[in-house]
Design a protein around this motif. Structure first.
Motif, PDB file in Angstrom:
ATOM      1  N   TYR A 157      -7.951  -2.261   1.831  1.00  0.00           N
ATOM      2  CA  TYR A 157      -9.221  -1.570   1.599  1.00  0.00           C
ATOM      3  C   TYR A 157      -9.117  -0.102   1.998  1.00  0.00           C
ATOM      4  N   TRP A 158      -8.696   0.184   3.209  1.00  0.00           N
ATOM      5  CA  TRP A 158      -8.711   1.557   3.714  1.00  0.00           C
ATOM      6  C   TRP A 158      -7.689   2.449   3.034  1.00  0.00           C
ATOM      7  N   PHE A 159      -6.502   1.931   2.788  1.00  0.00           N
ATOM      8  CA  PHE A 159      -5.488   2.775   2.150  1.00  0.00           C
ATOM      9  C   PHE A 159      -5.739   2.916   0.650  1.00  0.00           C
ATOM     10  N   HIS A 160      -6.251   1.875   0.020  1.00  0.00           N
ATOM     11  CA  HIS A 160      -6.613   1.972  -1.387  1.00  0.00           C
ATOM     12  C   HIS A 160      -7.760   2.970  -1.572  1.00  0.00           C
ATOM     13  N   ARG A 161      -8.723   2.906  -0.670  1.00  0.00           N
ATOM     14  CA  ARG A 161      -9.841   3.858  -0.731  1.00  0.00           C
ATOM     15  C   ARG A 161      -9.332   5.292  -0.536  1.00  0.00           C
ATOM     16  N   ILE A 266     -13.703   3.556  -9.487  1.00  0.00           N
ATOM     17  CA  ILE A 266     -14.229   3.818  -8.146  1.00  0.00           C
ATOM     18  C   ILE A 266     -14.916   2.559  -7.634  1.00  0.00           C
ATOM     19  N   GLY A 267     -14.896   2.378  -6.311  1.00  0.00           N
ATOM     20  CA  GLY A 267     -15.524   1.210  -5.712  1.00  0.00           C
ATOM     21  C   GLY A 267     -14.642  -0.022  -5.778  1.00  0.00           C
ATOM     22  N   ASN A 268     -15.066  -1.096  -5.076  1.00  0.00           N
ATOM     23  CA  ASN A 268     -14.316  -2.365  -5.043  1.00  0.00           C
ATOM     24  C   ASN A 268     -12.860  -2.142  -4.639  1.00  0.00           C
ATOM     25  N   TYR A 269     -12.648  -1.619  -3.440  1.00  0.00           N
ATOM     26  CA  TYR A 269     -11.310  -1.242  -2.992  1.00  0.00           C
ATOM     27  C   TYR A 269     -10.531  -2.375  -2.339  1.00  0.00           C
ATOM     28  N   ALA A 270     -11.199  -3.418  -1.881  1.00  0.00           N
ATOM     29  CA  ALA A 270     -10.524  -4.501  -1.163  1.00  0.00           C
ATOM     30  C   ALA A 270      -9.677  -5.338  -2.112  1.00  0.00           C
ATOM     31  N   SER A 271      -8.754  -6.090  -1.540  1.00  0.00           N
ATOM     32  CA  SER A 271      -7.856  -6.902  -2.359  1.00  0.00           C
ATOM     33  C   SER A 271      -8.346  -8.335  -2.523  1.00  0.00           C
TER      34      SER A 271
END
Length: 306
Positions: A157-161, A266-271
């Motif tokens: 989540y954090w690195f993808h964001r 954009i958005g929905n960053y979690a795996s």
């Protein structure tokens, strides 16, 4: 191997003994092991080089699972009946797009991921990973895999964001967004930096775990990788069926969650899970946008009422 007993079973065999002969000897003196454990032990004893044995097994496993799991989605894309389940049903990938994607992914596997796969064994065993037999109990394997899913999801989540920040997106992440309507093979269609950065959450989580707890078996690592590959490929499949896991587990992300990310960029960053996007208000889609508008309107009305 962790067991000196296993080494003693082949002391009478020549260095040119076949894998079958080693398996027969292991089976003869280790009847307490199940068939898969005997095959596992025989492989390591026959190879006589733990790093090479793990490296070959890991790479072959990764390729078989990745392309093997992607193949059904390629077939489904070619069958019109399933189009009603496709999330962006006007954007079906062509065979040309899929083969071009497969070629780049395979190149990435051989040039970017292979060296990391080869280095995994010495690094993980340095921190205490076991690769002997017997395997750990099923409950311990399941518990550790569940923990890895939660840790990796937070990392992703954090690195993808962060990769959606202007300069980083353009330099690193843009390649992965080549396809606004993703398909299974595109799960690892990414730049080398992204492969290493997000891949660390997958491989690094178990290494951090074993360094802190001293408990991790290679078979647990393999099952975790297989399940995570399934999750990534299915999330990129572009299909949402009535029997998809998200309909059983509401907090599971699923293909609809990640498909919206590719469609909207954009958005929905979690795996794997939905909670990070929900609690940090980074959900994509009309429903989430509507909630944000209503929240903002409520705040405006509250200020006016003061």
């Amino acid at each position: 191997m962790a067991s000196a007993v296993l080494n003693s079973t082949i002391t009478g065999l020549s260095s040119t003994a076949s894998l079958t002969a080693v398996f027969d000897e292991v089976s003869k003196y280790n009847v307490q092991l199940n068939v898969f454990e005997r095959l596992w032990a025989s492989w390591y004893l026959w190879m006589q080089n733990d790093i090479v044995a793990t490296g070959i097994m890991s790479f072959v496993m990764h390729e078989i699972v990745y392309f093997g799991r992607s193949l059904p989605w390629m077939i489904i894309d070619a069958i019109p009946y399933f189009n009603k389940y496709k999330l962006q049903n006007t954007k079906v990938p062509t065979w040309k797009e899929q083969w071009e994607c497969a070629a780049l992914v395979l190149l990435s596997h051989c040039t970017v991921e292979l060296p990391q796969i080869w280095l995994f064994h010495p690094l993980a065993t340095y921190f205490g990973m076991d690769y002997g037999v017997p395997f750990p109990p099923a409950w311990k394997i399941a518990m550790q895999i569940a923990i890895f899913f939660v840790i990796e999801d937070a990392w992703h989540y954090w690195f993808h964001r962060a990769l959606h920040y202007g300069p980083l997106y353009k330099a690193i992440h843009k390649l992965h967004h080549t396809y606004s309507a993703p398909f299974g093979l595109a799960a690892e269609y990414a730049s080398p930096i992204e492969v290493m950065l997000l891949g660390f959450g997958i491989v690094g989580s178990p290494i951090v775990w074993v360094s802190l707890t001293g408990e991790l078996h290679l078979i647990t690592m393999y099952l975790w990788i297989v399940l995570r590959l399934f999750q990534a490929i299915d999330a990129h499949s572009g299909y949402d069926f009535p029997w998809s896991l998200r309909h059983i587990l509401p907090f599971w992300a699923g293909a609809d969650h990640h498909d919206l990310h590719h469609e909207r960029f954009i958005g929905n960053y979690a795996s794997s899970f939905r909670w990070w996007d929900y609690f940090l208000d980074t959900e994509a889609g009309e429903a989430a946008s509507k909630r944000r508008r209503e929240k903002k309107l409520a705040e405006i009305r509250a200020k006016k009422a003061q």
